[in-house]
Design a protein around this motif. Structure first.
Motif, short mmCIF file in Angstrom:
data_model
loop_
_atom_site.label_atom_id
_atom_site.label_comp_id
_atom_site.label_asym_id
_atom_site.label_seq_id
_atom_site.Cartn_x
_atom_site.Cartn_y
_atom_site.Cartn_z
N VAL A 15 0.87 -1.18 0.00
CA VAL A 15 0.00 0.00 0.00
C VAL A 15 0.91 1.22 0.00
O VAL A 15 1.72 1.40 0.91
CB VAL A 15 -0.94 0.00 1.22
CG1 VAL A 15 -1.81 1.25 1.22
CG2 VAL A 15 -1.80 -1.26 1.23
N ILE A 16 0.77 2.03 -1.04
CA ILE A 16 1.65 3.17 -1.26
C ILE A 16 0.87 4.47 -1.10
O ILE A 16 -0.24 4.61 -1.60
CB ILE A 16 2.27 3.13 -2.68
CG1 ILE A 16 2.90 1.77 -2.97
CG2 ILE A 16 3.24 4.28 -2.90
CD1 ILE A 16 4.07 1.41 -2.11
N SER A 17 1.47 5.44 -0.40
CA SER A 17 0.87 6.75 -0.23
C SER A 17 1.02 7.55 -1.53
O SER A 17 2.13 7.69 -2.04
CB SER A 17 1.55 7.50 0.91
OG SER A 17 1.21 8.87 0.87
N ARG A 62 -7.23 5.18 -3.98
CA ARG A 62 -7.22 5.80 -5.31
C ARG A 62 -7.23 4.71 -6.39
O ARG A 62 -7.98 4.79 -7.35
CB ARG A 62 -5.97 6.65 -5.48
CG ARG A 62 -5.91 7.34 -6.85
CD ARG A 62 -4.64 8.08 -7.08
NE ARG A 62 -4.58 9.31 -6.30
CZ ARG A 62 -3.61 10.20 -6.42
NH1 ARG A 62 -2.61 9.99 -7.26
NH2 ARG A 62 -3.62 11.29 -5.68
N THR A 63 -6.38 3.70 -6.22
CA THR A 63 -6.24 2.64 -7.22
C THR A 63 -5.92 1.32 -6.56
O THR A 63 -5.09 1.26 -5.66
CB THR A 63 -5.08 2.97 -8.20
OG1 THR A 63 -5.28 4.24 -8.76
CG2 THR A 63 -4.97 1.94 -9.29
N VAL A 69 -1.48 -1.05 -4.20
CA VAL A 69 -2.67 -0.24 -3.91
C VAL A 69 -2.17 1.16 -3.59
O VAL A 69 -1.25 1.33 -2.77
CB VAL A 69 -3.47 -0.82 -2.72
CG1 VAL A 69 -4.63 0.09 -2.35
CG2 VAL A 69 -3.96 -2.23 -3.03
N ILE A 70 -2.76 2.16 -4.24
CA ILE A 70 -2.37 3.56 -4.00
C ILE A 70 -3.49 4.21 -3.20
O ILE A 70 -4.66 4.11 -3.58
CB ILE A 70 -2.18 4.33 -5.33
CG1 ILE A 70 -1.27 3.57 -6.30
CG2 ILE A 70 -1.70 5.75 -5.07
CD1 ILE A 70 0.14 3.38 -5.82
N ASN A 120 -11.84 -1.44 -9.76
CA ASN A 120 -12.06 -0.04 -10.16
C ASN A 120 -12.90 0.74 -9.16
O ASN A 120 -12.68 1.92 -8.96
CB ASN A 120 -12.72 0.02 -11.54
CG ASN A 120 -11.83 -0.57 -12.60
OD1 ASN A 120 -10.64 -0.32 -12.64
ND2 ASN A 120 -12.42 -1.40 -13.44
N ASP A 121 -13.87 0.07 -8.54
CA ASP A 121 -14.75 0.81 -7.62
C ASP A 121 -15.01 0.10 -6.30
O ASP A 121 -15.77 0.59 -5.48
CB ASP A 121 -16.08 1.14 -8.32
CG ASP A 121 -16.91 -0.08 -8.65
OD1 ASP A 121 -16.49 -1.22 -8.34
OD2 ASP A 121 -18.01 0.10 -9.22
N GLY A 122 -14.40 -1.05 -6.08
CA GLY A 122 -14.58 -1.75 -4.81
C GLY A 122 -15.89 -2.50 -4.67
O GLY A 122 -16.22 -2.98 -3.59
N SER A 123 -16.65 -2.63 -5.76
CA SER A 123 -17.92 -3.36 -5.66
C SER A 123 -17.65 -4.86 -5.62
O SER A 123 -16.67 -5.35 -6.18
CB SER A 123 -18.86 -2.99 -6.80
OG SER A 123 -18.32 -3.35 -8.03
#
Length: 181
Positions: A15-17, A62-63, A69-70, A120-123
């Motif tokens: 997980v990147i800031s 974000r992504t 994961v950003i 893309n949207d976490g669904s």
């Protein structure tokens, strides 16, 4: 056919800031709230002498990519440490795994082996279904498209008779590879 990403594929991703470019930790799990179409967020495990877990709301993500994961972390550290509070009936994705999948008439369809998400949207796109080691090897696993109206309890997920018509083969088993009928 669902084209999402399995929950299992997310685990361990760095997980990147987006603000600093620094690694904040790795994805440890998803936060799932039964009855909702999207996940609530991610659980991030930070590295160090003592492992700490943080809850990151989906809004901060974000992504979700194949390799990282950003996240858009807040400017104030106070907001970051609070993150997403676990309240109500949220639970970690790993607690859904292994639950029985039952049809409305009590017929067992298998066990939930993974959760498939749209990165893309976490669904939540669906549940991967295992029917046991032998069936998984011979016939492969199956996918049940997710319906937020499913009854999800601590022991089982109950789906309607109509929804069982939407179960599709997900990957190929030995029978398909050998073209056995």
């Amino acid at each position: 056919m669902l084209r999402g990403m399995k929950r299992g594929s997310l685990l361990g991703l760095p997980v990147i800031s987006a603000r600093t470019g620094k690694k904040m930790g790795v994805v440890a799990d998803i936060i799932f709230k039964p009855g909702h179409q999207k996940i609530k967020g991610l659980v991030i495990s930070s590295e160090g002498l003592v492992e700490r877990k943080k809850h990151v709301p989906l809004e901060w993500v974000r992504t979700i990519g194949r390799h990282a994961v950003i996240v858009d972390e807040p400017l104030q550290n106070d907001s970051w440490t609070q993150g997403l509070s676990m309240g109500g009936n949220e639970e970690y994705g790993k607690r859904i795994l292994g639950r029985q999948l039952l049809r409305g008439d009590g017929q067992e369809l298998g066990l939930i082996s993974d959760i498939i998400l749209d990165p893309n949207d976490g669904s939540i796109e669906g549940f991967e279904i295992s029917r046991g080691v032998i069936d998984d090897l011979l016939e492969g696993r199956y996918i049940l498209p997710y319906d937020a109206s499913n009854s999800i309890s601590e022991d089982a997920v109950i789906v309607s008779m109509e929804q069982t018509q939407q179960i599709k083969a997900y990957n190929r088993g030995i029978k398909t590879l050998l073209d056995l009928k």
